[in-house]
Design a protein around this motif. Structure first.
Motif, PDB file in Angstrom:
ATOM      1  N   GLY A 141      -8.442 -18.405 -27.607  1.00  0.00           N
ATOM      2  CA  GLY A 141      -7.006 -18.610 -27.418  1.00  0.00           C
ATOM      3  C   GLY A 141      -6.213 -17.323 -27.369  1.00  0.00           C
ATOM      4  N   LYS A 142      -6.746 -16.233 -27.909  1.00  0.00           N
ATOM      5  CA  LYS A 142      -6.077 -14.933 -27.806  1.00  0.00           C
ATOM      6  C   LYS A 142      -5.936 -14.529 -26.340  1.00  0.00           C
ATOM      7  N   VAL A 143      -6.883 -14.954 -25.525  1.00  0.00           N
ATOM      8  CA  VAL A 143      -6.831 -14.700 -24.088  1.00  0.00           C
ATOM      9  C   VAL A 143      -5.955 -15.756 -23.413  1.00  0.00           C
ATOM     10  N   ILE A 144      -6.222 -16.999 -23.695  1.00  0.00           N
ATOM     11  CA  ILE A 144      -5.519 -18.110 -23.043  1.00  0.00           C
ATOM     12  C   ILE A 144      -4.014 -18.021 -23.234  1.00  0.00           C
ATOM     13  N   LEU A 145      -3.579 -17.571 -24.407  1.00  0.00           N
ATOM     14  CA  LEU A 145      -2.150 -17.483 -24.712  1.00  0.00           C
ATOM     15  C   LEU A 145      -1.549 -16.114 -24.400  1.00  0.00           C
ATOM     16  N   HIS A 146      -2.332 -15.229 -23.809  1.00  0.00           N
ATOM     17  CA  HIS A 146      -1.859 -13.893 -23.453  1.00  0.00           C
ATOM     18  C   HIS A 146      -1.050 -13.973 -22.152  1.00  0.00           C
ATOM     19  N   PRO A 147      -0.041 -13.119 -21.995  1.00  0.00           N
ATOM     20  CA  PRO A 147       0.746 -13.141 -20.745  1.00  0.00           C
ATOM     21  C   PRO A 147      -0.082 -13.009 -19.473  1.00  0.00           C
ATOM     22  N   ARG A 148      -1.234 -12.310 -19.513  1.00  0.00           N
ATOM     23  CA  ARG A 148      -2.059 -12.205 -18.298  1.00  0.00           C
ATOM     24  C   ARG A 148      -2.458 -13.582 -17.802  1.00  0.00           C
ATOM     25  N   CYS A 149      -2.634 -14.536 -18.697  1.00  0.00           N
ATOM     26  CA  CYS A 149      -2.989 -15.906 -18.296  1.00  0.00           C
ATOM     27  C   CYS A 149      -1.739 -16.766 -18.103  1.00  0.00           C
ATOM     28  N   LEU A 150      -0.840 -16.698 -19.059  1.00  0.00           N
ATOM     29  CA  LEU A 150       0.340 -17.573 -19.011  1.00  0.00           C
ATOM     30  C   LEU A 150       1.226 -17.314 -17.800  1.00  0.00           C
ATOM     31  N   ASN A 151       1.296 -16.068 -17.336  1.00  0.00           N
ATOM     32  CA  ASN A 151       2.149 -15.757 -16.183  1.00  0.00           C
ATOM     33  C   ASN A 151       1.737 -16.557 -14.945  1.00  0.00           C
ATOM     34  N   CYS A 152       0.466 -16.878 -14.836  1.00  0.00           N
ATOM     35  CA  CYS A 152      -0.040 -17.630 -13.680  1.00  0.00           C
ATOM     36  C   CYS A 152      -0.282 -19.097 -14.000  1.00  0.00           C
ATOM     37  N   HIS A 153       0.045 -19.502 -15.219  1.00  0.00           N
ATOM     38  CA  HIS A 153      -0.064 -20.902 -15.645  1.00  0.00           C
ATOM     39  C   HIS A 153       1.307 -21.369 -16.140  1.00  0.00           C
ATOM     40  N   PRO A 154       2.384 -21.174 -15.307  1.00  0.00           N
ATOM     41  CA  PRO A 154       3.726 -21.529 -15.764  1.00  0.00           C
ATOM     42  C   PRO A 154       3.937 -23.042 -15.832  1.00  0.00           C
ATOM     43  N   ARG A 155       4.949 -23.432 -16.589  1.00  0.00           N
ATOM     44  CA  ARG A 155       5.268 -24.859 -16.764  1.00  0.00           C
ATOM     45  C   ARG A 155       6.087 -25.401 -15.597  1.00  0.00           C
ATOM     46  N   ASP A 156       6.529 -24.517 -14.722  1.00  0.00           N
ATOM     47  CA  ASP A 156       7.331 -24.917 -13.571  1.00  0.00           C
ATOM     48  C   ASP A 156       6.745 -24.281 -12.309  1.00  0.00           C
ATOM     49  N   ASP A 157       7.512 -24.201 -11.264  1.00  0.00           N
ATOM     50  CA  ASP A 157       7.010 -23.672  -9.994  1.00  0.00           C
ATOM     51  C   ASP A 157       7.275 -22.187  -9.797  1.00  0.00           C
TER      52      ASP A 157
END
Length: 187
Positions: A40-56
């Motif tokens: 989860g340290k990776v999954i919740l990192h901005p490198r992942c979250l930036n491309c997994h946004p909650r919107d478009d």
């Protein structure tokens, strides 16, 4: 359980603890949860979250600010007509302009939105074939451990912090989590 490793050299270096660090957890479910929390340290990192946004709208940087120029997801996560991702994002990072790049640059499907979700919610989501692009556990492990676009997170180019650890260790954590029964955290 995740706090068990917070003082380790791995955590201090911003890395990931190896799978072997979890060998002393005898309970299979607790071990699986601990492995996923470490991943989860990776999954919740901005490198992942930036491309997994909650919107478009993709995010940028460690602060996860809205993408500039303004862009939208578009068909297949590749941007709107006339403003496709590859209009600006090339085959590789272009460090002089600080523009990230990769041959398959695109947003994750909206069904895989992680932004503002708990690790428990993300865990449940990635195991759900209705929301993970139809991936069984083997395909999910392969995606996390070997997909080159996922791997970009550890080679983001100039001015961007890489994801913690390495894709190899991350993939090993995900595989060990799956092998332990893929239990999800309580929150």
């Amino acid at each position: 359980i995740a706090l068990l490793f917070s003082g380790s050299a791995h955590a201090q270096q911003g890395g990931l603890a190896p799978v072997s660090a979890f060998d002393k957890i005898a309970d299979k479910e607790k071990r699986g949860v601990a492995l996923f929390q470490e991943a989860g340290k990776v999954i919740l990192h901005p490198r992942c979250l930036n491309c997994h946004p909650r919107d478009d709208h993709p995010r940028q940087g460690e602060a996860m600010r809205m993408h500039e120029p303004p862009v939208v997801r578009g068909a297949g996560g590749m941007g709107a007509s006339g403003m496709r991702c590859f209009t600006c994002h090339g085959q590789a990072n272009f460090d002089p302009a600080k523009i990230p790049g990769h041959p398959q640059w695109h947003l994750a499907p909206i069904e895989m939105a992680w932004e503002k979700k708990s690790l428990k919610q993300i865990c449940e989501q990635i195991k759900d074939t209705e929301r993970n692009g139809g991936k069984d556990m083997a395909a999910l492990v392969h995606h996390m451990a070997e997909d080159s676009l996922v791997g970009w997170g550890w080679h983001p180019g100039a001015g961007r912090e890489p994801a913690p650890g390495s894709q190899k260790v991350f993939g090993e954590l995900i595989k060990a989590w799956a092998d332990a029964g893929a239990a999800c955290p309580a929150n």
